[in-house]
Scaffold this active site. Structure first.
Site, PDB file in Angstrom:
ATOM      1  N   CYS A 287       8.615  -2.500   0.003  1.00 59.54           N
ATOM      2  CA  CYS A 287       8.661  -3.854   0.556  1.00 59.54           C
ATOM      3  C   CYS A 287      10.047  -4.151   1.129  1.00 59.54           C
ATOM      4  O   CYS A 287      11.059  -3.922   0.463  1.00 59.54           O
ATOM      5  CB  CYS A 287       8.308  -4.881  -0.522  1.00 59.54           C
ATOM      6  SG  CYS A 287       8.141  -6.561   0.127  1.00 59.54           S
TER       7      CYS A 287
ATOM      8  N   CYS B 107       0.160  -3.142  -4.897  1.00 52.74           N
ATOM      9  CA  CYS B 107       0.225  -1.755  -5.358  1.00 52.74           C
ATOM     10  C   CYS B 107       1.688  -1.378  -5.519  1.00 52.74           C
ATOM     11  O   CYS B 107       2.565  -1.967  -4.879  1.00 52.74           O
ATOM     12  CB  CYS B 107      -0.501  -0.799  -4.411  1.00 52.74           C
ATOM     13  SG  CYS B 107       0.324  -0.494  -2.846  1.00 52.74           S
TER      14      CYS B 107
ATOM     15  N   CYS C 164       0.037  -4.070   0.817  1.00 50.02           N
ATOM     16  CA  CYS C 164      -0.438  -2.872   0.138  1.00 50.02           C
ATOM     17  C   CYS C 164      -0.025  -1.688   1.009  1.00 50.02           C
ATOM     18  O   CYS C 164       0.627  -1.872   2.037  1.00 50.02           O
ATOM     19  CB  CYS C 164      -1.953  -2.938  -0.051  1.00 50.02           C
ATOM     20  SG  CYS C 164      -2.568  -1.834  -1.344  1.00 50.02           S
TER      21      CYS C 164
END
Length: 153
Positions: free
Chosen positions: A91, A84, A8
């Site tokens: 990422c 999220c 997140c």
């Protein structure tokens, strides 16, 4: 043992709750999983997250907010799950054997405890479905909407 990383933005609420829920689901299923959570930046674990998880008997008091740099062997996970959109966009790339999943949940920060409970309960359904699929040797739900009875908020 399969390794799971839940990402997140701040590792302060949703990823912390998902980590605890996934560990608990794996314990109930007698499925050995090595579960971690991290954020794109570290802050602190929110008190409301601790409160609503304690209602399920899950203690987050020893949890700390961390980044990928704080996670052991951070490039070696079987599953990387973002919870999220911001973390999904940020990422890092993972080797081919890592399966990515994106299960977006509304950020309950600033909301009432009822809002926190709603998000927690949605996450519980999703991560129970994730662990259940792994325990059965099936593919993990590809998206958030694939878990039964989970609705976008």
């Amino acid at each position: 043992m399969k390794r799971v990383l839940i990402l997140c933005t701040h590792n302060s609420a949703r990823s912390q709750m998902a980590e605890a829920l996934t560990r608990e689901a794996a314990r109930r299923a007698d499925l050995p999983l090595d579960v971690h959570s991290a954020g794109t930046e570290a802050t602190f674990v929110k008190e409301d997250a601790k409160t609503v998880m304690a209602e399920l008997g899950l203690d987050l008091s020893a949890h700390t907010s961390k980044t990928l740099h704080d996670v052991p062997d951070a490039q070696n996970f079987d599953y990387v799950i973002t919870v999220c959109d911001s973390a999904n966009d940020a990422c890092p790339l993972y080797p081919g054997q890592t399966e990515r999943r994106h299960y977006p949940f509304v950020d309950p920060s600033g909301g009432s405890l009822d809002k926190w409970r709603e998000v927690r309960d949605q996450m519980k359904v999703q991560f129970d479905a994730f662990v259940d699929a792994l325990a059965k040797g099936e593919a993990a739900p590809a998206t958030y909407a694939d878990a039964p009875a989970v609705r976008h908020a």
